[in-house]
Design a protein around this motif. Sequence first.
Motif, PDB file in Angstrom:
ATOM      1  N   UNK A  59      -5.972   1.531   5.598  1.00 48.67           N
ATOM      2  CA  UNK A  59      -5.256   0.371   6.120  1.00 48.67           C
ATOM      3  C   UNK A  59      -4.912  -0.605   5.002  1.00 48.67           C
ATOM      4  N   UNK A  60      -5.877  -0.904   4.159  1.00 49.42           N
ATOM      5  CA  UNK A  60      -5.632  -1.822   3.042  1.00 49.42           C
ATOM      6  C   UNK A  60      -4.556  -1.269   2.113  1.00 49.42           C
ATOM      7  N   UNK A  61      -4.590   0.029   1.854  1.00 52.99           N
ATOM      8  CA  UNK A  61      -3.593   0.649   0.976  1.00 52.99           C
ATOM      9  C   UNK A  61      -2.197   0.599   1.604  1.00 52.99           C
ATOM     10  N   UNK A  62      -2.091   0.900   2.902  1.00 56.33           N
ATOM     11  CA  UNK A  62      -0.775   0.839   3.573  1.00 56.33           C
ATOM     12  C   UNK A  62      -0.195  -0.563   3.496  1.00 56.33           C
ATOM     13  N   UNK A  63      -1.019  -1.547   3.765  1.00 57.66           N
ATOM     14  CA  UNK A  63      -0.567  -2.940   3.738  1.00 57.66           C
ATOM     15  C   UNK A  63      -0.095  -3.299   2.334  1.00 57.66           C
ATOM     16  N   UNK A  64      -0.898  -2.944   1.338  1.00 62.54           N
ATOM     17  CA  UNK A  64      -0.558  -3.245  -0.059  1.00 62.54           C
ATOM     18  C   UNK A  64       0.735  -2.538  -0.476  1.00 62.54           C
ATOM     19  N   UNK A  65       0.840  -1.230  -0.166  1.00 61.80           N
ATOM     20  CA  UNK A  65       2.026  -0.469  -0.566  1.00 61.80           C
ATOM     21  C   UNK A  65       3.288  -0.923   0.164  1.00 61.80           C
ATOM     22  N   UNK A  66       3.125  -1.500   1.350  1.00 63.99           N
ATOM     23  CA  UNK A  66       4.280  -2.027   2.095  1.00 63.99           C
ATOM     24  C   UNK A  66       4.696  -3.401   1.565  1.00 63.99           C
ATOM     25  N   UNK A  67       3.894  -3.952   0.631  1.00 61.08           N
ATOM     26  CA  UNK A  67       4.224  -5.255   0.056  1.00 61.08           C
ATOM     27  C   UNK A  67       3.913  -6.418   0.980  1.00 61.08           C
ATOM     28  N   UNK A  81      -3.305  -4.025  14.649  1.00 60.12           N
ATOM     29  CA  UNK A  81      -2.543  -3.455  13.543  1.00 60.12           C
ATOM     30  C   UNK A  81      -1.076  -3.423  13.959  1.00 60.12           C
ATOM     31  N   UNK A  82      -0.243  -4.137  13.222  1.00 57.87           N
ATOM     32  CA  UNK A  82       1.176  -4.124  13.552  1.00 57.87           C
ATOM     33  C   UNK A  82       1.717  -2.725  13.354  1.00 57.87           C
ATOM     34  N   UNK A  83       2.761  -2.390  14.068  1.00 53.68           N
ATOM     35  CA  UNK A  83       3.269  -1.027  14.058  1.00 53.68           C
ATOM     36  C   UNK A  83       4.768  -1.007  14.084  1.00 53.68           C
ATOM     37  N   UNK A  84       5.273   0.120  13.668  1.00 48.70           N
ATOM     38  CA  UNK A  84       4.643   1.306  13.102  1.00 48.70           C
ATOM     39  C   UNK A  84       4.656   1.269  11.582  1.00 48.70           C
ATOM     40  N   UNK A  85       3.585   1.672  10.972  1.00 48.39           N
ATOM     41  CA  UNK A  85       3.575   1.896   9.531  1.00 48.39           C
ATOM     42  C   UNK A  85       4.061   3.323   9.303  1.00 48.39           C
ATOM     43  N   UNK A  86       4.936   3.497   8.313  1.00 45.43           N
ATOM     44  CA  UNK A  86       5.449   4.817   7.958  1.00 45.43           C
ATOM     45  C   UNK A  86       5.243   5.010   6.460  1.00 45.43           C
ATOM     46  N   UNK A  87       4.763   6.204   6.100  1.00 55.51           N
ATOM     47  CA  UNK A  87       4.514   6.553   4.702  1.00 55.51           C
ATOM     48  C   UNK A  87       5.316   7.803   4.373  1.00 55.51           C
ATOM     49  N   UNK A  88       6.128   7.717   3.314  1.00 53.89           N
ATOM     50  CA  UNK A  88       6.845   8.881   2.786  1.00 53.89           C
ATOM     51  C   UNK A  88       6.676   8.860   1.265  1.00 53.89           C
ATOM     52  N   UNK A  89       7.107   9.919   0.567  1.00 55.51           N
ATOM     53  CA  UNK A  89       7.035   9.888  -0.896  1.00 55.51           C
ATOM     54  C   UNK A  89       7.899   8.773  -1.511  1.00 55.51           C
ATOM     55  N   UNK A  90       8.848   8.253  -0.754  1.00 58.09           N
ATOM     56  CA  UNK A  90       9.713   7.188  -1.263  1.00 58.09           C
ATOM     57  C   UNK A  90       9.047   5.825  -1.151  1.00 58.09           C
ATOM     58  N   UNK A  91       8.111   5.675  -0.209  1.00 59.20           N
ATOM     59  CA  UNK A  91       7.435   4.395  -0.059  1.00 59.20           C
ATOM     60  C   UNK A  91       6.739   4.255   1.278  1.00 59.20           C
ATOM     61  N   UNK A  92       6.205   3.065   1.492  1.00 58.12           N
ATOM     62  CA  UNK A  92       5.507   2.719   2.730  1.00 58.12           C
ATOM     63  C   UNK A  92       6.171   1.482   3.303  1.00 58.12           C
ATOM     64  N   UNK A  93       6.404   1.494   4.623  1.00 60.79           N
ATOM     65  CA  UNK A  93       7.027   0.355   5.283  1.00 60.79           C
ATOM     66  C   UNK A  93       6.353   0.101   6.624  1.00 60.79           C
ATOM     67  N   UNK A  94       6.298  -1.179   6.977  1.00 64.86           N
ATOM     68  CA  UNK A  94       6.056  -1.577   8.351  1.00 64.86           C
ATOM     69  C   UNK A  94       7.452  -1.615   8.952  1.00 64.86           C
ATOM     70  N   UNK A  95       7.762  -0.665   9.808  1.00 54.06           N
ATOM     71  CA  UNK A  95       9.131  -0.488  10.308  1.00 54.06           C
ATOM     72  C   UNK A  95       9.420  -1.437  11.467  1.00 54.06           C
ATOM     73  N   UNK A  96       9.503  -2.701  11.146  1.00 57.37           N
ATOM     74  CA  UNK A  96       9.899  -3.745  12.080  1.00 57.37           C
ATOM     75  C   UNK A  96      10.982  -4.553  11.415  1.00 57.37           C
TER      76      UNK A  96
END
Length: 141
Positions: free
Chosen positions: A43-51, A91-106
């Motif tokens: 969770x911490x990594x997703x948040x960090x990588x999403x900026x 946890x806000x949603x949806x988090x998406x992770x791809x090789x291009x990056x991580x985003x909270x898709x909102x």
Amino acid sequence: MDATIYHNPACGTSRNTLALIRHAGIEPKVIEYLQTPPSREELAQMIREAGLSVREAIREKGTPYAELGLDDPALSDNQLLTAMLEHPILINRPFVITPIGTRLARPSEAVLDILPADAFKGPFVKEDGEAVLDAEGRRIA
């Protein structure tokens, strides 16, 4: 392309995001995070990588946010993460992770930033009728 979506099937934004990923010809790994929450580290990594800040990744609407006093600015990131893991609905949603990056898709079309631009071959319309991609698969501004 590998993709992972932290998904809530009851959420329209999450459903639209999943549909956009599939429209790109990608079958993502779908994690229904209310049943299978991420670890603290994930969770911490997703948040960090999403900026985002931890506070920006918390969902307030339809959650125990206020009852838990999470609006207190003195709470640390660790305390907020603990609350999110104890109550995954936070946890806000949806988090998406791809090789291009991580985003909270909102909004859901934010996922387009981390999908291959040439993957879309036709139009896409959200559940509510809002057009996102035109007939050639180009993003509508």
